[in-house]
Design an enzyme around this catalytic site. Structure first.
Site, PDB file in Angstrom:
ATOM      1  N   LYS A 185      29.141  40.906  34.592  1.00 46.43           N
ATOM      2  CA  LYS A 185      30.455  41.279  34.275  1.00 46.43           C
ATOM      3  C   LYS A 185      31.403  40.362  33.513  1.00 46.43           C
ATOM      4  O   LYS A 185      31.742  39.445  34.008  1.00 46.43           O
ATOM      5  CB  LYS A 185      31.049  41.810  35.755  1.00 46.43           C
ATOM      6  CG  LYS A 185      32.525  42.494  35.729  1.00 46.43           C
ATOM      7  CD  LYS A 185      32.810  43.067  36.906  1.00 46.43           C
ATOM      8  CE  LYS A 185      34.230  43.490  36.936  1.00 46.43           C
ATOM      9  NZ  LYS A 185      34.678  43.940  38.203  1.00 46.43           N
ATOM     10  N   LYS A 238      28.461  45.016  32.150  1.00 48.99           N
ATOM     11  CA  LYS A 238      29.832  45.700  32.136  1.00 48.99           C
ATOM     12  C   LYS A 238      30.823  44.806  31.228  1.00 48.99           C
ATOM     13  O   LYS A 238      30.950  43.591  31.663  1.00 48.99           O
ATOM     14  CB  LYS A 238      30.103  45.968  33.655  1.00 48.99           C
ATOM     15  CG  LYS A 238      31.600  46.608  33.649  1.00 48.99           C
ATOM     16  CD  LYS A 238      31.969  46.627  35.105  1.00 48.99           C
ATOM     17  CE  LYS A 238      33.416  46.941  35.182  1.00 48.99           C
ATOM     18  NZ  LYS A 238      34.193  46.779  36.437  1.00 48.99           N
TER      19      LYS A 238
HETATM   20  C1  PBG Z   1      36.830  46.029  40.591  1.00 49.59           C
HETATM   21  C2  PBG Z   1      36.370  46.573  39.551  1.00 49.59           C
HETATM   22  C3  PBG Z   1      37.136  46.851  38.068  1.00 49.59           C
HETATM   23  C4  PBG Z   1      36.235  47.815  37.324  1.00 49.59           C
HETATM   24  C5  PBG Z   1      35.441  48.236  38.249  1.00 49.59           C
HETATM   25  N1  PBG Z   1      35.401  47.535  39.641  1.00 49.59           N
HETATM   26  C6  PBG Z   1      38.171  46.244  37.483  1.00 49.59           C
HETATM   27  C7  PBG Z   1      38.134  44.769  37.466  1.00 49.59           C
HETATM   28  O1  PBG Z   1      37.393  44.040  37.547  1.00 49.59           O
HETATM   29  O2  PBG Z   1      39.537  44.390  36.875  1.00 49.59           O
HETATM   30  C8  PBG Z   1      36.506  48.270  35.888  1.00 49.59           C
HETATM   31  C9  PBG Z   1      36.161  49.459  35.742  1.00 49.59           C
HETATM   32  C10 PBG Z   1      36.745  50.209  34.445  1.00 49.59           C
HETATM   33  O3  PBG Z   1      37.586  49.521  33.489  1.00 49.59           O
HETATM   34  O4  PBG Z   1      36.361  51.213  34.181  1.00 49.59           O
HETATM   35  N2  PBG Z   1      36.543  44.489  40.428  1.00 49.59           N
END
Ligand code: PBG
Length: 315
Positions: A185, A238
Site C-alpha cells: 500500500k 493499492k
Molecule cells: C484506511 C484505508 C484507506 C483506504 C482504504 N483503507 C485510506 C488511507 O490509507 O488513507 C483508501 C481507499 C480509497 O482511496 O479508495 N487506512
C-alpha cells in the site's frame, strides 16, 4: 482477427467478470441516511439499513462481495469505535449477513476512521507507534469476526499486523476467518476523496512514515513476502492504475489470490472527466478495470463494481 466482435471475443486474453468485483461501502450512524460524498459522485455514506439494501442490490447484479468501512459516532485517541461490539461496522456486517446470507463480507481493519487524530495507529509524541498499534488492530479484527465477517482486511501498514491478527483470530476460535492483506500500500494522493468519505484525514502530518514510497518496486516484494509468512490469505496492491507494474510483479512472484484496489481518486478522476463530457465513462471504466485484471489481479475492489457488473451482464 480483429474484424468482428465474435472473433475478438474468441481470442480475448483477459476477461473481466462480475465474480472479480468487490464493492466498498461506508457505514454511518442513523437510519435512512444516504449522504453523497461530494468528491465521489454515486458513492454515499449509508446508515446500516441502507447498507443492507445497497449490498442486496449489488449481489442481485452479480457482485459477490462488499468491503465495509465505518464512520463512528465519536472518535478518540484509542480508536474505541473500531472494536466496539455495537460499532457501526460491526452492525453493518450483521446487517449484510442477515439481508444477504451468501454475500462475501469483508471488513477493512484499520484505526484511522476511529482515531481523533486520523492516523492508522496509536500516536505518541507526534509519531505513530507500530508495535503499540498491533494489539488494537488485532482486537478490531476479532470484533469484526465476532460480528460475522468472512474476511478481515488490514490496511494500516503496521509491520507485523497480519501475524498479530492471525494469532488473535485463532485464539478467539476464528480460525476460518481469512485475511486479505493490504500488503503493498503506497502513500498516495489518490486516497483524497476516500478521506472525505470516511472522514479520516490525518490531523497532522501524513502517512508516509508507514505507507510505501511510490518510487519503490523491490520493497513491494519484501512487504508481500512478510505478509505471506505471517499468514495472509490474499495479497493486495493499492492503488491499482498507477501501480500496474507492481501488480504484475506480485502476481508473478506469489501464488496467493491477488487483489487490487481501484481507489477513490482513480474513480473521482474518471467521474470528473465524464461529467465534463471529456471521456466516455463506460468505456473508460471497462478499459481501466480490464487493465487491472490483465496486470494480474484476481479480485478488484472498486466503487464502479455495480456499474461494471451491470455492463458485464449486458455482454
Ligand atoms: C484506511 C484505508 C484507506 C483506504 C482504504 N483503507 C485510506 C488511507 O490509507 O488513507 C483508501 C481507499 C480509497 O482511496 O479508495 N487506512
Amino acid at each position: 482477427m480483429r474484424r468482428t466482435e465474435a472473433v475478438r471475443s474468441l481470442v480475448r486474453e483477459a476477461r473481466l467478470a462480475r465474480e472479480n468485483l468487490i464493492l466498498p461501502l461506508f457505514a454511518c450512524p442513523g437510519e435512512g441516511v444516504r449522504r453523497e460524498v461530494s468528491s465521489m459522485p454515486g458513492v454515499f455514506n449509508l446508515s446500516v439499513d441502507e447498507i443492507a439494501r445497497e449490498a442486496a442490490n449489488a449481489f442481485e447484479l452479480g457482485v459477490p462481495g462488499v468491503i465495509l468501512f465505518g464512520l463512528p459516532e465519536s472518535k478518540d485517541e484509542t480508536a474505541t469505535g473500531a472494536y466496539a461490539e455495537r460499532g457501526v461496522v460491526q452492525e453493518a456486517i450483521r446487517a449484510v449477513r442477515r439481508a444477504v446470507p451468501d454475500m462475501v463480507v469483508i471488513a477493512d481493519t484499520c484505526l484511522c476512521e476511529y482515531t481523533s487524530h486520523g492516523h492508522c495507529g496509536v500516536v505518541r509524541g507526534g509519531e505513530v507507534l507500530n508495535d503499540e498499534s498491533l494489539e488494537l488492530i488485532a482486537r478490531t479484527a476479532v470484533s469484526q469476526a465476532e460480528a460475522g465477517a468472512d474476511i478481515v482486511a488490514p490496511s494500516a501498514m503496521m509491520d507485523g499486523q497480519v501475524g498479530a491478527i492471525r494469532e488473535a483470530l485463532d485464539e478467539a476460535d476464528f480460525g476460518n476467518v481469512a485475511i486479505m492483506s493490504y500488503a503493498v500500500k503506497y502513500a498516495s494522493a489518490f486516497y483524497g476523496p476516500f478521506r472525505e468519505a470516511a472522514d479520516s484525514t490525518p490531523a497532522f502530518g501524513d502517512r508516509r512514515a508507514y505507507q510505501m514510497d511510490s518510487a519503490n518496486a523491490r520493497e513491494a516484494i519484501r512487504e508481500a513476502e512478510l505478509d505471506v509468512m505471517e499468514g495472509a490469505d490474499f495479497l493486495m496492491v493499492k492503488p491499482a492504475g498507477p501501480y500496474l507494474d507492481i501488480l504484475r510483479t506480485v502476481r508473478d512472484r506469489f501464488d496467493l489470490p491477488l487483489a487490487a484496489y481501484h481507489v477513490s481518486g482513480e474513480y473521482a478522476m474518471l467521474k470528473a472527466a465524464a461529467q465534463r463530457g471529456w471521456i466516455d465513462e463506460k468505456r473508460a471504466m471497462m478499459e481501466t478495470l480490464t487493465g487491472i485484471k490483465r496486470a494480474g489481479a484476481d479480485v478488484i475492489l472498486t466503487y464502479y463494481a455495480v456499474d461494471a457488473a451491470r455492463e458485464l451482464a449486458r455482454r
